[in-house]
Design an enzyme around this catalytic site. Sequence first.
Site, short mmCIF file in Angstrom:
data_model
loop_
_atom_site.label_atom_id
_atom_site.label_comp_id
_atom_site.label_asym_id
_atom_site.label_seq_id
_atom_site.Cartn_x
_atom_site.Cartn_y
_atom_site.Cartn_z
N GLN A 1 0.83 -1.20 0.00
CA GLN A 1 0.00 0.00 0.00
C GLN A 1 0.87 1.26 0.00
O GLN A 1 1.90 1.30 0.65
CB GLN A 1 -0.88 -0.02 1.26
N SER B 1 4.19 -6.34 2.81
CA SER B 1 2.88 -6.32 3.43
C SER B 1 1.83 -6.91 2.48
O SER B 1 1.89 -8.10 2.16
CB SER B 1 2.53 -4.89 3.86
N LEU B 2 0.92 -6.11 1.98
CA LEU B 2 -0.06 -6.56 1.00
C LEU B 2 0.62 -7.29 -0.17
O LEU B 2 0.09 -8.28 -0.70
CB LEU B 2 -0.82 -5.33 0.46
N ARG C 1 -9.28 -8.01 3.81
CA ARG C 1 -8.17 -7.62 4.69
C ARG C 1 -8.15 -6.10 4.86
O ARG C 1 -8.04 -5.59 5.97
CB ARG C 1 -6.85 -8.12 4.08
N HIS D 1 0.10 -3.06 11.13
CA HIS D 1 1.21 -3.89 11.62
C HIS D 1 1.60 -3.60 13.07
O HIS D 1 2.77 -3.41 13.39
CB HIS D 1 2.43 -3.76 10.69
N GLN E 1 1.08 -11.68 9.92
CA GLN E 1 1.57 -10.45 9.30
C GLN E 1 0.72 -9.22 9.66
O GLN E 1 1.20 -8.10 9.69
CB GLN E 1 1.59 -10.67 7.80
#
Length: 313
Positions: free
Chosen positions: A15, A95-96, A120, A204, A253
């Site tokens: 992102q 991440s994503l 998500r 996170h 995660q």
Amino acid sequence: MTDTNHSIAFLFPGQGSQSVGMGKDLAEKYPIARQTFAEADDALGYKLSHLCFEGPEEQLRLTEVTQPAILTVSIAALRVLETRIPKPTYVAGHSLGEYSAHVASGTLAFADAVRTVRNRGKYMQEAVPVGVGAMAAILGMDPGKVAAICHDAAQGEVCEPANINSPEQIVISGHTTAVERATKLADERGARRAKMLSVSAPFHCALMKPAQDRLKNDLDAVKMQKPVYPVACNVDAELVTDDLRARDTLLRQVTGSVKWDPCMRLLIAKGVQTFIEVGPGKVLCGLMRQIDRSKPCLNAGDDQSLDKTLKHI
């Protein structure tokens, strides 16, 4: 090409790499890219392609739109690229982007990944009321010192390292007041710069636990296969080579920190010579310059960068 002297890793952005117009030239030129956007539109039940190509930007910035949008552009670019160059030895995503990496590795079907990251994004956005959480970037300070600052600033609230991006850049996440205290401490203790980030939620960190709990049902319901290429996972900075581990690392995660710098160092230690950032933007190539300038990082996010990368490989 598995010769370690020429080993390639595909990296997939997370992102923040989105921009209106992304993927449009690929969809216009390549049938496989067009088909990828059509698959995403079908999976979601709305025209994600239109939001990628035309905006509006404020809608593209909504986390539950941003996440499937970046994943779709990344997979469209991957599908154009992968028939023309040697196969990667490893894949990783920020991440994503780790979902994109698992699609690339065959762990997850594309349509399942698109729907999962839409949810998500929704769960992450809904986990914390707006204004309660925040994130900040700490530049020019080592991870140990940043961890100490987070500990000292918490004062009973959440304040944690969220993204260990490079030796130069660590992002922290938690309650707004605690993150603000941490940025002041970072300034006082010699960080080159500490700045609050314009984000919609504190990603996170422990505040994302409600999102993690909701995502578990989605991940449990999705069919996963053994990855074709090992995936360097964010949460452990280790290689994932089976589907059960993939499910577990994708779940952890959500609240765990993105150990991007250690992931990249792991791949370099495994002999990766060339990194290719597949998808919109150039964030990961920028981080690679801070991690190891000697390793070329190429881009494949639009027609122009794709051409340039194909000439280089």
